[in-house]
Design an enzyme around this catalytic site. Structure first.
Site, PDB file in Angstrom:
ATOM      1  N   ALA A   3       0.864  -1.176   0.000  1.00 40.53           N
ATOM      2  CA  ALA A   3       0.000   0.000   0.000  1.00 40.53           C
ATOM      3  C   ALA A   3       0.904   1.230   0.000  1.00 40.53           C
ATOM      4  O   ALA A   3       2.056   1.166   0.451  1.00 40.53           O
ATOM      5  CB  ALA A   3      -0.888  -0.022   1.230  1.00 40.53           C
TER       6      ALA A   3
ATOM      7  N   GLU B 223      -0.378  -9.572  -0.698  1.00 45.33           N
ATOM      8  CA  GLU B 223      -1.762  -9.967  -0.440  1.00 45.33           C
ATOM      9  C   GLU B 223      -2.568 -10.043  -1.734  1.00 45.33           C
ATOM     10  O   GLU B 223      -3.376 -10.948  -1.932  1.00 45.33           O
ATOM     11  CB  GLU B 223      -2.388  -8.980   0.555  1.00 45.33           C
TER      12      GLU B 223
ATOM     13  N   GLU C  27       4.927  -4.842   7.118  1.00 44.85           N
ATOM     14  CA  GLU C  27       4.040  -3.963   7.905  1.00 44.85           C
ATOM     15  C   GLU C  27       4.538  -3.718   9.323  1.00 44.85           C
ATOM     16  O   GLU C  27       4.504  -2.590   9.815  1.00 44.85           O
ATOM     17  CB  GLU C  27       2.613  -4.548   7.969  1.00 44.85           C
TER      18      GLU C  27
ATOM     19  N   GLY D 174       0.510  -5.171   0.903  1.00 38.97           N
ATOM     20  CA  GLY D 174      -0.706  -5.279   0.088  1.00 38.97           C
ATOM     21  C   GLY D 174      -0.442  -5.917  -1.280  1.00 38.97           C
ATOM     22  O   GLY D 174      -1.352  -6.501  -1.879  1.00 38.97           O
TER      23      GLY D 174
HETATM   24  N1  CO8 Z   1       4.478   3.327  -0.816  1.00 36.20           N
HETATM   25  C1  CO8 Z   1       4.811   4.504  -1.384  1.00 36.20           C
HETATM   26  N2  CO8 Z   1       5.919   4.682  -2.133  1.00 36.20           N
HETATM   27  C2  CO8 Z   1       6.726   3.605  -2.303  1.00 36.20           C
HETATM   28  C3  CO8 Z   1       6.440   2.348  -1.741  1.00 36.20           C
HETATM   29  C4  CO8 Z   1       5.248   2.223  -0.967  1.00 36.20           C
HETATM   30  N3  CO8 Z   1       4.855   1.081  -0.430  1.00 36.20           N
HETATM   31  N4  CO8 Z   1       7.431   1.502  -2.086  1.00 36.20           N
HETATM   32  C5  CO8 Z   1       8.287   2.193  -2.834  1.00 36.20           C
HETATM   33  N5  CO8 Z   1       7.868   3.469  -2.975  1.00 36.20           N
HETATM   34  C6  CO8 Z   1       8.504   4.562  -3.731  1.00 36.20           C
HETATM   35  C7  CO8 Z   1       9.704   5.117  -2.994  1.00 36.20           C
HETATM   36  O1  CO8 Z   1       9.305   6.043  -2.006  1.00 36.20           O
HETATM   37  C8  CO8 Z   1      10.468   5.743  -4.131  1.00 36.20           C
HETATM   38  O2  CO8 Z   1       9.825   6.951  -4.473  1.00 36.20           O
HETATM   39  P1  CO8 Z   1      10.733   8.290  -4.760  1.00 36.20           P
HETATM   40  O3  CO8 Z   1      11.605   7.902  -5.929  1.00 36.20           O
HETATM   41  O4  CO8 Z   1       9.721   9.321  -5.080  1.00 36.20           O
HETATM   42  O5  CO8 Z   1      11.519   8.515  -3.504  1.00 36.20           O
HETATM   43  C9  CO8 Z   1      10.216   4.769  -5.279  1.00 36.20           C
HETATM   44  O6  CO8 Z   1       9.030   4.047  -4.937  1.00 36.20           O
HETATM   45  C10 CO8 Z   1      11.340   3.788  -5.486  1.00 36.20           C
HETATM   46  O7  CO8 Z   1      11.560   3.115  -4.254  1.00 36.20           O
HETATM   47  P2  CO8 Z   1      13.004   3.024  -3.563  1.00 36.20           P
HETATM   48  O8  CO8 Z   1      13.867   4.151  -3.972  1.00 36.20           O
HETATM   49  O9  CO8 Z   1      12.773   2.817  -2.087  1.00 36.20           O
HETATM   50  O10 CO8 Z   1      13.543   1.665  -4.237  1.00 36.20           O
HETATM   51  P3  CO8 Z   1      14.615   0.663  -3.626  1.00 36.20           P
HETATM   52  O11 CO8 Z   1      14.969  -0.256  -4.742  1.00 36.20           O
HETATM   53  O12 CO8 Z   1      15.733   1.383  -2.949  1.00 36.20           O
HETATM   54  O13 CO8 Z   1      13.826  -0.170  -2.490  1.00 36.20           O
HETATM   55  C11 CO8 Z   1      11.965  -1.390  -1.560  1.00 36.20           C
HETATM   56  C12 CO8 Z   1      12.759  -1.006  -2.818  1.00 36.20           C
HETATM   57  C13 CO8 Z   1      12.814  -2.271  -0.632  1.00 36.20           C
HETATM   58  C14 CO8 Z   1      10.743  -2.168  -2.017  1.00 36.20           C
HETATM   59  C15 CO8 Z   1      11.543  -0.110  -0.810  1.00 36.20           C
HETATM   60  O14 CO8 Z   1      10.953   0.787  -1.732  1.00 36.20           O
HETATM   61  C16 CO8 Z   1      10.532  -0.333   0.291  1.00 36.20           C
HETATM   62  O15 CO8 Z   1      10.904  -0.805   1.372  1.00 36.20           O
HETATM   63  N6  CO8 Z   1       9.264   0.013   0.036  1.00 36.20           N
HETATM   64  C17 CO8 Z   1       8.209  -0.090   1.039  1.00 36.20           C
HETATM   65  C18 CO8 Z   1       7.718  -1.506   1.147  1.00 36.20           C
HETATM   66  C19 CO8 Z   1       6.659  -1.653   2.224  1.00 36.20           C
HETATM   67  O16 CO8 Z   1       6.902  -1.421   3.392  1.00 36.20           O
HETATM   68  N7  CO8 Z   1       5.452  -2.083   1.797  1.00 36.20           N
HETATM   69  C20 CO8 Z   1       4.377  -2.375   2.712  1.00 36.20           C
HETATM   70  C21 CO8 Z   1       3.475  -1.218   2.873  1.00 36.20           C
HETATM   71  S1  CO8 Z   1       2.292  -1.542   4.132  1.00 36.20           S
HETATM   72  C22 CO8 Z   1       1.043  -2.371   3.345  1.00 36.20           C
HETATM   73  O17 CO8 Z   1       1.148  -2.740   2.216  1.00 36.20           O
HETATM   74  C23 CO8 Z   1      -0.158  -2.606   4.162  1.00 36.20           C
HETATM   75  C24 CO8 Z   1      -1.344  -3.055   3.339  1.00 36.20           C
HETATM   76  C25 CO8 Z   1      -2.557  -3.052   4.208  1.00 36.20           C
HETATM   77  C26 CO8 Z   1      -3.852  -2.625   3.650  1.00 36.20           C
HETATM   78  C27 CO8 Z   1      -3.994  -2.502   2.160  1.00 36.20           C
HETATM   79  C28 CO8 Z   1      -5.420  -2.279   1.768  1.00 36.20           C
HETATM   80  C29 CO8 Z   1      -5.555  -2.149   0.289  1.00 36.20           C
END
Ligand code: CO8
Length: 259
Positions: free
Chosen positions: A64, A112, A132, A109
């Site tokens: 998400a 999921e 999460e 998500g």
């Molecule tokens: N949300 C928003 N932006 C994101 C997300 C995310 N989940 N993941 C990546 N991005 C963005 C980054 O902020 C970045 O944006 P910008 O260039 O503007 O700074 C861009 O995507 C590229 O990402 P990175 O530079 O971080 O890329 P890396 O290769 O360095 O890292 C990772 C990749 C490891 C995947 C890293 O991006 C990361 O840890 N992302 C977050 C992953 C995460 O924690 N996901 C879980 C979110 S919680 C969730 O999903 C709960 C769901 C529950 C309910 C859903 C109901 C529909």
């Protein structure tokens, strides 16, 4: 649609989450679009199989959208989670078969969403996980339920409590992924090939088998067998069953009409 691409060729629809600069993270708009897209796919009698995938080389869906989630209050977070559940249910109740083709990250998500599909194919660079708890929250799009039903509770607890990621081969070894391919090209080729095979089979038989597997899972064996028997019986009122059985006897290819 802004964040989704829908492409239908023959009986196969490819549904691509298209926010590659945000690793295809699901914000409210994308969730709304997914809801609409799944409803429109359901009404399209031509589509028999759907391939769900992510745009770009890095991610299926990296969860998400955290930027969006950080400002939610409890009521809004509850509603966001319930919107997600609606999508999950639309996929598992769908008459169509959904294949998740996971290339890169399938997190939170995104994992999921892949688990909601009927099965998952992955490329070698796929990474699955529930980060999460590293954000102080928990899975809210069905993950506490769907993962445990596939891997058993121990692996689900370990993955969800640590927030660690697993690779495609490990995911295959615990039954999360059905097959792993070297790269995105080979992954999409496998998904297409499987989708055409499915699309050539009797669509009502597949829809009923999907119901039997999904809805029968939590019934007692006796109830589940009766449920299966009922669905099996219903099929004999369809033209497709007559066609499929006759085609075998007449040594020809069946022509299923979804009737
Ligand atoms: N949300 C928003 N932006 C994101 C997300 C995310 N989940 N993941 C990546 N991005 C963005 C980054 O902020 C970045 O944006 P910008 O260039 O503007 O700074 C861009 O995507 C590229 O990402 P990175 O530079 O971080 O890329 P890396 O290769 O360095 O890292 C990772 C990749 C490891 C995947 C890293 O991006 C990361 O840890 N992302 C977050 C992953 C995460 O924690 N996901 C879980 C979110 S919680 C969730 O999903 C709960 C769901 C529950 C309910 C859903 C109901 C529909």
């Amino acid at each position: 649609m802004k964040n989704l691409l829908l492409k239908t060729e023959g009986n196969i629809t490819t549904l691509t989450i298209n926010r590659p600069d945000k690793l295809n993270a699901l914000d409210l708009e994308t969730i709304k679009e997914l809801d609409e897209a799944i409803a429109s796919i359901e009404e399209n009698d031509d589509t028999r199989c759907v391939i769900a995938t992510g745009a770009g080389d890095k991610a299926f869906i990296a969860g998400a959208d955290i930027e969006f989630m950080k400002n939610l209050n409890s009521i809004e977070a509850y509603e966001f989670s319930r919107k997600g559940h609606k999508i999950l249910q639309a996929i598992s109740d769908s008459k169509k078969v959904y294949i998740a083709a996971v290339n890169g990250y399938a997190l939170g998500g995104g994992f999921e969403m892949a688990l909601a599909c009927d099965f998952i194919y992955a490329s070698k660079n796929a990474k699955f996980g529930f980060p999460e708890v590293t954000l102080g929250i928990m899975p809210g799009f069905g993950g506490t339920q769907t993962l445990a039903r596939i891997t058993g509770k121990n692996i689900a607890r370990q993955l969800i409590f640590t927030g660690s990621m697993i690779d495609a081969d490990y995911a295959k070894s615990v039954g999360v992924v059905v097959d792993v391919k070297e790269n995105k090209g080979e992954l999409m080729e496998l998904a297409q090939k499987t989708a055409s095979k499915i699309a050539n089979n009797g669509p009502i038989g597949i829809a009923m088998a999907k119901k039997a597997i999904n809805n029968g899972f939590n019934l007692t064996p006796d109830e589940a067998y009766k449920y299966e028997g009922t669905l099996f019986g219903v099929l004999f009122a369809t033209k497709d069953a007559k066609e499929g059985l006759s085609a075998f006897i007449e040594k020809r290819k069946p022509e299923f009409k979804n009737k």
